[in-house]
Design an enzyme around this catalytic site. Structure first.
Site, PDB file in Angstrom:
ATOM      1  CG  HIS A 200     -31.693 -69.511 -34.066  1.00 48.30           C
ATOM      2  ND1 HIS A 200     -32.321 -70.671 -33.688  1.00 48.30           N
ATOM      3  CD2 HIS A 200     -32.664 -68.589 -34.235  1.00 48.30           C
ATOM      4  CE1 HIS A 200     -33.627 -70.455 -33.632  1.00 48.30           C
ATOM      5  NE2 HIS A 200     -33.865 -69.198 -33.955  1.00 48.30           N
TER       6      HIS A 200
ATOM      7  CD  GLU B 117     -40.178 -68.023 -42.308  1.00 54.96           C
ATOM      8  OE1 GLU B 117     -40.989 -68.962 -42.395  1.00 54.96           O
ATOM      9  OE2 GLU B 117     -39.830 -67.530 -41.229  1.00 54.96           O
TER      10      GLU B 117
END
Lengths: 321, 440
Positions: free
Chosen positions: A124, A55
């Protein structure tokens, strides 16, 4: 909503060949929430780039390509993963236009699903609005309906500033009829959801639905709330908010963000500073708990603000009827 | 550890003209992978194996681009007092250009030190003295449309890329005439006109930006069907950065997509006070490229002509679309990490060794020995540079400091990002806004 996002993104990619998508599983897989489904076949794999799991580096790469002429849309498969890209988002995305003395623009959009879902576990289920809020140079918007999702996606892509577009994991399946004609939402404006006279309820993203649900109960009990979806988390639309405060004199903020240093905290102080004389009482703020989102169902429910809490808060601020 | 670090110091003094010392292993016969060198006449000598591609790996097709080739080339026997013109590594014009660029870099940095101690320049200032061969060797091969990213040690990269000395000096003085309007400073040099994408204070964070610029180059080819030479990008960074995640992530992506980017490691052995050998399990950084299937090389970064040869190959590879190269340059900084660094950890013997390999002195010797230039011509370049640097200081001194109105001007490219105020107007529509009088 995912179709609306897809439409918005597709229209912008057709309109401008410099718009491209960069992220994990955006190409062949069609995106973790199917926002880019079919894009690979339509636009080719250079325009819908499937990246390795890196990322920080692919966000930095998107920034470098934005500086040199492209308009990338970076997808965080889950917004939480963008924490790995914090170096690039804060230092390069936010800062480079300034430190270069205005020489480089970074017309990048960073988007992805975030927020508390259904028992997805702590990592998450993150609420990242507050983490990026202070970074100078970034704009942040949160979509909440198919209509504003498409409009904000298009606006964010056309904007010359770096924009973070917060989507919510639980809202992707919302359905709504949206116009066939092209439209673009304004990035800096808030959205009036329900005009009212008695109290201004400011919210965004998924909490909008908890607020509207609470509003049904409140209306039954004789209250008249004005509901505004602020949409623009940074900057705040102080005009729409101000007009409402001038009318109702009472404010309740309902957010999914953490309490500490959250959007609500900033909004509260901005309202106090600008509209102190208009307020009849303290500004209420309902935020989610400062806990890592628990896995277990009942605990997760207790983490976020529920409609009955909103009803109670309004009753407290306005007085019982 | 002592044995390893002594290898660094025990480099044989070789003729700078034609030889390629393998500094890690003391000179003779090291089986090092090297990329295939097109200019075989110049770099391969006795005992070298011409580069060959490694056989295809079964079942995959990941051809290893790193190949076996030369190491310590034995000295070419003297065929007379002068070399043939055809054997020379540079033309006169090229030689003078290289000399001027390196002298500019050195003089500028020396002036920075003076100005800093006189209180004209502030904060963290990292000087490039000793490393000029790398900047000059690579950047003088680039076009204005090519891109460079650097780290905080970026003044000389900026100068080599063409940013006027005046603009760099004014930036260092914090003046509004600086290349970044005084908003960037020493560690954040940018120039859109000259393709300098920064100046980054956090090491590693500039590498993805260079990869991104390379991605744009390739995208413009593949998607927008633009023609003409593909712009290439070079990312400069140090040995310390080569242990950082972004380095490895970018090697992977660049090779995967065959992006026109060159990774240049300026290995000066020290990351502030951390010796390269204390922080790196395998200190040979160039060896990490082949792990990603990338062409890699190690070069003597104190010799601008060797750097230039290696750089030419890498730039050509990138431009024709064959992908990235990793090049480790053995180099050294003559000063401390920054002007605040007392530089007490480096051994005097090590410093002396590299001082004797001063790249500017080496090039001067080459130019004079081969009668490419005269003493007078070189002196006139030095004088010219002195004037350029003096002029830069005068310009910076005379330039104004930024006014209050500049504070908020470049936060957003589109100042609507400051939002809508209580009166319904965008805040940026307020005339006093950028002076910070309007509430944000």
């Amino acid at each position: 909503m995912f179709e609306a996002l897809r439409e918005g993104l597709s229209e912008e990619m057709e309109r401008d060949p410099k718009v491209c998508v960069i992220g994990e599983d955006v190409g062949d897989y069609g995106g973790s929430y199917k926002v880019t489904k079919g894009f690979s076949e339509k636009f080719g794999s250079w325009r819908v780039l499937d990246t390795p799991i890196a990322e920080n580096s692919f966000t930095g790469m998107a920034i470098g390509s934005a500086m040199t002429g492209l308009r990338p849309v970076v997808e965080g498969m889950n917004m939480g993963f963008l924490l790995l890209a914090y170096n690039q988002i804060a230092n390069n995305c936010g800062m480079l236009h300034y430190t270069s003395g205005g020489q480089f623009t970074i017309p990048i959009v960073i988007r992805g699903p975030g927020g508390v879902g259904r028992q997805l576990g702590a990592e998450h289920s993150q609420r990242l609005e507050s983490y990026f809020q202070s970074v100078p140079g970034l704009q942040m918007v949160a979509c909440s309906t198919p209509y504003n999702a498409k409009g904000l996606m298009k606006a964010a892509i056309r904007c010359e500033n770096p924009v973070i577009l917060y989507e919510h994991v639980l809202l992707y399946n919302l359905k709504e009829k949206i116009p066939d004609e092209e439209y673009v939402c304004c990035l800096e404006e808030a959205e009036m959801v329900r005009p009212g006279t008695e109290i201004t309820i400011l919210t965004y993203s998924r909490m909008r639905y908890h607020v509207t649900q609470a509003a049904k109960t409140l209306v039954d009990r004789g209250y008249d709330p004005e509901i505004i979806d602020i949409r623009s988390l940074k900057p705040f639309d102080m005009y729409t908010i101000g007009e409402s405060v001038r009318k109702t004199h009472r404010v309740l903020i309902v957010e999914e963000c953490m309490r500490t240093g959250g959007i609500g905290a900033s909004l509260r102080s901005a309202i106090m500073e600008s509209f102190w004389d208009e307020l009849d009482g303290p500004i209420g703020c309902l935020s989610s708990q400062d806990v890592p989102t628990p896995y277990s169902g009942p605990l997760e429910e207790l983490t976020v603000v529920q409609p009955h809490q909103i009803v109670t808060a309004v009753e407290n601020l306005c007085g019982k009827k | 550890m002592a044995a390893l670090s002594s290898l660094r110091v025990a480099v044989p003094q070789l003729d700078s003209r034609r030889t390629l010392p393998c500094s890690h292993f003391g000179g003779a016969g090291c089986e090092k992978a090297f990329f295939r060198c097109q200019s075989s006449k110049l770099l391969l000598g006795a005992g070298c194996v011409a580069g060959e591609k490694a056989p295809r790996v079964a079942g995959g097709g990941n051809v290893r681009a790193a190949v076996s080739a030369s190491k310590a080339v034995t000295e070419k026997p003297n065929s007379g007092s002068k070399s043939d013109k055809a054997d020379l590594l540079v033309t006169k014009d090229e030689g003078l250009e290289l000399y001027e660029d390196m002298v500019l870099g050195r003089s500028f940095e020396d002036m920075c030190a003076q100005m800093y101690y006189r209180g004209k320049m502030f904060g963290f200032v990292h000087l490039y003295n000793g490393q000029e061969a790398v900047s000059t060797g690579f950047i003088k091969l680039l076009k204005q449309t090519d891109f460079v990213t650097s780290t905080y040690r970026d003044h000389v990269h900026a100068l080599s890329k063409g940013v006027p000395a005046r603009q760099v000096m004014a930036e260092l003085f914090g003046k509004s005439t600086g290349c970044c309007r005084g908003q960037g400073g020493s560690m954040h040099m940018f120039s859109a006109e000259h393709g300098l994408l920064g100046g980054f204070a956090f090491i590693g964070e500039g590498i993805p930006v260079a990869v991104g610029a390379a991605f744009t180059s390739k995208y413009k080819r593949e998607v927008l069907k633009e023609e003409g030479d593909m712009p290439v990008s070079i990312a400069f960074f140090g040995d310390g950065t080569a242990n950082n995640g972004q380095f490895f992530e970018c090697l992977n992506m660049a090779q995967l997509w065959k992006l026109p980017v060159i990774f240049v490691v300026e290995n000066n052995l020290w990351a502030i006070g951390m010796s390269h050998y204390r922080s790196t399990s395998d200190p040979e950084i160039w060896k990490k490229g082949p792990a990603f299937g990338m062409a890699s090389a190690h070069v003597d970064g104190m010799d601008v002509l060797k750097v230039r040869e290696v750089a030419k190959e890498a730039v050509e590879r990138a431009r024709r679309g064959d992908g990235p190269t990793l090049i480790e340059c053995e180099t050294y900084r003559f000063r401390g990490h920054s002007l605040a660094d007392p530089d007490e950890l480096r051994a005097p013997a090590e410093k002396a060794h590299y001082a004797a390999r001063d790249p500017i002195v080496a090039l001067k010797k080459y130019l004079l020995d081969n009668e490419i230039a005269t003493e007078a011509e070189l002196k006139s370049i030095e004088k010219k540079i002195d004037e350029v640097v003096e002029d830069a200081v005068e310009f910076a001194d005379a330039s104004p400091l930024p006014g209050r109105s500049q504070l908020l001007e470049n936060v957003f490219a589109d100042p609507k990002g400051f939002g809508i105020g209580p009166d319904g107007r965008y805040r940026c529509e307020d005339p006093g806004f950028t002076a910070g009088t309007a509430q944000v």
